[in-house]
Design a protein around this motif. Structure first.
Motif, short mmCIF file in Angstrom:
data_model
loop_
_atom_site.label_atom_id
_atom_site.label_comp_id
_atom_site.label_asym_id
_atom_site.label_seq_id
_atom_site.Cartn_x
_atom_site.Cartn_y
_atom_site.Cartn_z
N LYS A 9 70.55 -8.13 87.30
CA LYS A 9 71.01 -7.52 88.33
C LYS A 9 71.39 -6.00 87.22
O LYS A 9 70.57 -5.04 87.92
CB LYS A 9 71.96 -7.46 88.99
N TYR A 16 63.69 -0.13 86.19
CA TYR A 16 62.19 0.28 86.96
C TYR A 16 62.10 1.39 86.00
O TYR A 16 60.96 1.78 86.39
CB TYR A 16 62.84 -0.13 88.85
N THR A 141 64.15 5.61 100.30
CA THR A 141 64.47 4.35 100.33
C THR A 141 65.15 3.92 98.48
O THR A 141 64.54 4.51 97.70
CB THR A 141 63.22 3.06 100.34
N HIS A 142 65.56 2.77 98.43
CA HIS A 142 66.73 2.20 97.16
C HIS A 142 66.29 1.21 96.86
O HIS A 142 66.87 0.25 97.54
CB HIS A 142 68.73 2.31 97.65
N TYR A 143 65.86 1.58 94.86
CA TYR A 143 65.68 -0.30 94.94
C TYR A 143 66.33 -0.81 93.74
O TYR A 143 65.28 0.11 92.83
CB TYR A 143 64.09 -0.11 95.71
N LEU A 144 66.50 -1.04 93.45
CA LEU A 144 66.76 -1.73 92.06
C LEU A 144 67.14 -0.64 91.09
O LEU A 144 66.81 -0.45 89.88
CB LEU A 144 65.95 -2.45 90.95
N THR A 150 59.34 6.95 101.24
CA THR A 150 57.95 5.65 101.82
C THR A 150 57.92 6.31 102.94
O THR A 150 58.61 6.85 103.79
CB THR A 150 58.31 3.73 101.74
N GLY A 201 58.55 -4.28 94.34
CA GLY A 201 59.06 -3.34 94.39
C GLY A 201 57.40 -2.25 94.01
O GLY A 201 55.66 -2.74 94.17
N THR A 202 57.76 -1.34 93.31
CA THR A 202 56.72 -0.93 93.20
C THR A 202 55.82 -0.77 91.66
O THR A 202 54.89 -0.41 91.24
CB THR A 202 56.90 1.13 93.28
#
Length: 730
Positions: A9, A16, A141-144, A150, A201-202
């Motif tokens: 994690k 990213y 938006t939060h991601y990793l 978005t 994700g992106t």
């Protein structure tokens, strides 16, 4: 498992953002390439590629830097631009696809279709903006580890993006069938799959789009190379060798300790200069012919092969010594550049300022070669460089010899990737402290970047081949060379290793030329004696240490088939050898030759078989501003900046005491006075300028081995303590 999950994690948290910023950087390299391609293209369609890549780079930058910018108006506005660029640019992939189909020879991609593609692209862009962008609402938006905005009010699949991807897949299949070129299909298929993946994700989609852009550039480059292809009949270099510059009269002028070489009338000349080949093909060679050749007591002429150090294939670096050997000592001197490089072929090449595009030029040449190699009907190196020669006033010579076997596509790609990482590393480290040093370091590395796609074994073969062919050509004009002559080899740094390995390459070439009509002439190139200055024991040690880890990661050809004294030293038995080293050499340290290692009781010097060998060390004299550094053999380093050579071997603006009284004198004692190279210590006449010794203190190997083992144990103990206390991998 819990520890592993936590570790993953934390890794992904930083992966990213960093990956997106890395993609943004790669995109900028691709932008430069696309601009170069556009200058050569004859269609407006290629204009889309740079614009598309700018949009892609901006997209990756905003995604990667969101966490640093922070939530708020700035990031939201940047994100709005990100969406706008996406909707505007994606439809224009259709234009690129149609242009590629046209260049591939598809009949349907005629003028009408090409114009229609622009109309369709503009229409789809307007529709996409009207439907999806107008009234767009964004939410953070939060991601990793990423913070991005978005679309909050969009639903349904991105129809335009899907349609464009499908269209490009169809185009790619057509190109594959028509041109036997699958790269575009692979790139578009990866983009199609990457954009379909939503769980990751992106990053998958962004990476896939960069790969697709790369496949488009490779395809366009492939088409351009194909169109430029021109075949040349095979030649026998011994028969068809032609001097491009022939019998140019020069004079070596000395005023006190200042030297210069300048053109002069034939009557006043000290020596004549001949030149053939070119640096870009790795077959450049200069011959220094004395106006008054001198013979030894047996009536034999003296011929010297002079081998340069890594990336020092321009004669300018050693020119005063080359001229000295011909003008003052009456020797025939052959200077081959056995590496592929970007140096000028002009007789009087002058230093050039740093060109910001030069690193990209080297990278593009590597990729061009990869493209040419990927086809069944492969283009040879001479073909590929034709496109360069058309726009270069420096490249005016033709291929004269070729032992360089063209590397595979994968090897070119591996070298191009490692070169990109090296340039980035220099920019992010050295250039931040000293921009001029960073610029010149990049310039030095990229000058010979293409040569790293070849193995040092090939370099040695090429040096031997060029020397033999050029000398044979000279013998047609200078009949005394048709008789036996004494042949010597001198080399510096990497060239010093190749000089020490000359008997090995001599045996290799002798086996390959058993039925050659000039076999008897080739046999004359068995070295009578060998003298080297600051040689490296292996080719890996002959390059700047900073770049070696990057080369190892991708196992590039330069490291696949190295030349090592451990392998070639046995061929030196019976050949007098003199190694002229410097005690203050920081590139190839003296201990690299005379110190045992942790796992061996023998030294590199011990690998030279026989008793006809000696290693000498010049001693520094700080009070006289004399430093026995790596570049003792060089006479001029001003082609690059002073900052560069302060860090890589030492600055030289002309010959100094180590040239006159050590390197030059050592070689002269061997070639002029016929003294054994391993018995020079008492013959050096340098007064009290500096000392020359044959032994240096190398420390206590047993104690160092014990300390090394204790250090490893201590490291593992520290890691175990940190782990058990939850300070790492927790």
């Amino acid at each position: 498992m819990k520890i592993l999950t936590s570790f993953l994690k934390k890794t992904l948290f930083w992966l990213y953002p960093i990956a997106h910023l890395g993609l943004a950087t790669i995109d900028w390299f691709l932008i430069g390439w696309s601009i170069r391609l556009n200058k050569k293209a004859d269609s407006l369609g290629t204009l889309v590629l740079p614009v598309l890549l700018v949009s892609l780079s901006f997209d990756n930058f905003v995604l990667g830097a969101g966490w640093a910018i922070g939530e708020g108006n700035i990031l939201e506005r940047l994100s709005m631009f990100r969406f706008l660029f996406h909707y505007l640019i994606v439809p224009f992939f259709i234009v690129v696809g149609v242009e590629i189909a046209h260049e591939a020879g598809a009949r349907w991609a005629n003028k009408f279709t090409r114009v229609l593609s622009w109309i369709v692209a503009v229409g789809l862009a307007i529709a996409d903006v009207s439907i999806n962008y107008v009234g767009l609402e964004l939410e953070p938006t939060h991601y990793l580890g990423m913070l991005r905005y978005t679309a909050a009010n969009l639903s349904g699949p991105p129809l335009v993006t899907i349609a464009v991807n499908v269209f490009m897949l169809v185009i790619a299949i057509g190109v594959w069938i028509r041109m036997k070129w699958s790269i575009l299909f692979v790139g578009t298929l990866i983009a199609f799959i990457g954009n379909a993946i939503t769980a990751g994700g992106t990053l998958p989609g962004s990476a896939a789009e960069t790969i697709m852009a790369l496949s488009l550039l490779l395809t366009e480059q492939f088409i351009q190379v194909r169109d430029e292809k021109a075949t040349e009949p095979e030649t026998d270099p011994f028969q068809d060798f032609v001097w491009e510059e022939e019998k140019k009269p020069y004079q070596l002028i000395q005023e006190d300790d200042k030297y210069k070489v300048q053109p002069i009338s034939v009557e006043e000349a000290d020596f004549y200069l001949y030149q053939a080949g070119n640096h870009k093909d790795g077959d450049f060679i200069q011959a220094y012919v004395p106006k008054t050749p001198q013979k030894n007591s047996e009536g034999k002429l003296k011929v010297i092969a002079y081998l340069h150090g890594f990336a020092l294939g321009l004669p300018r670096f050693y020119q005063i010594h080359l001229a000295e050997l011909a003008a003052k000592e009456g020797c025939y001197v052959l200077f081959p550049d056995f590496q592929v490089s970007t140096y000028s072929d002009e007789l009087d090449a002058t230093p050039e300022g740093f060109d910001e595009t030069s690193p990209l030029t080297s990278l593009f040449e590597l990729l061009k070669k990869a493209i040419a190699k990927a086809k069944d009907e492969k283009l040879d190196l001479g073909d590929i460089f034709k496109s360069v020669k058309k726009s270069s006033s420096n490249s005016k010579t033709k291929v004269i010899a070729r032992k360089l076997i063209e590397p595979s596509t994968l090897k070119y790609v591996r070298v191009s990737i490692s070169l990109t990482l090296i340039i980035l590393a220099i920019r992010l480290t050295v250039s931040l402290v000293n921009k001029k040093l960073g610029d010149n370091f990049v310039k030095l590395v990229t000058t010979v970047a293409v040569s790293l796609a070849y193995s040092p074994q090939q370099w040695g073969d090429q040096a031997f081949d060029l020397t033999a062919i050029a000398c044979k050509k000279l013998s047609e004009e200078y009949s005394d060379l048709q008789a036996d002559f004494d042949f010597y080899v001198f080399g510096h740094s990497l060239g010093g290793l190749l000089a020490l390995s000359w008997p090995y390459f001599y045996e290799r070439n002798l086996k390959e030329t058993q039925n050659h009509p000039y076999l008897d002439f080739i046999k004359r190139f068995q070295a009578k004696q060998i003298v080297t200055a600051d040689p490296s024991p292996s080719t890996e040690m002959g390059v700047p240490g900073f770049i070696v880890p990057f080369l190892k990661i991708f196992n590039i050809p330069f490291l696949e088939s190295p030349v090592k004294i451990a392998d070639t030293g046995e061929y030196l038995e019976g050949t007098p050898v003199g190694i002229l080293h410097g005690e203050s050499d920081r590139i190839v340290r003296p201990k690299a030759w005379v110190k045992t290692t942790l796992f061996s009781d023998s030294t590199s010097y011990d690998q030279i078989k026989g008793n006809t060998k000696a290693i000498y060390f010049s001693v520094s004299k700080p009070e006289k501003k004399l430093v026995a550094f790596h570049n003792q053999a060089l006479t001029d380093t001003t082609y690059f900046s002073e900052e560069l050579f302060k860090n890589f071997g030492g600055v030289k603006t002309g010959p100094n005491a180590y040239n006159f009284d050590y390197v030059w004198q050592g070689l002269s004692l061997v070639t002029q006075d016929q003294k054994p190279a391993h018995k020079l210590l008492k013959l050096f006449d340098n007064g009290d300028t500096f000392d020359i010794v044959t032994e240096l203190s190398t420390g206590k190997p047993i104690l160092e081995r014990i300390l090394g083992v204790l250090g490893v144990i201590g490291l593992f103990a520290a890691l175990y303590w940190l782990f058990t206390h939850g300070l790492i991998f927790a």
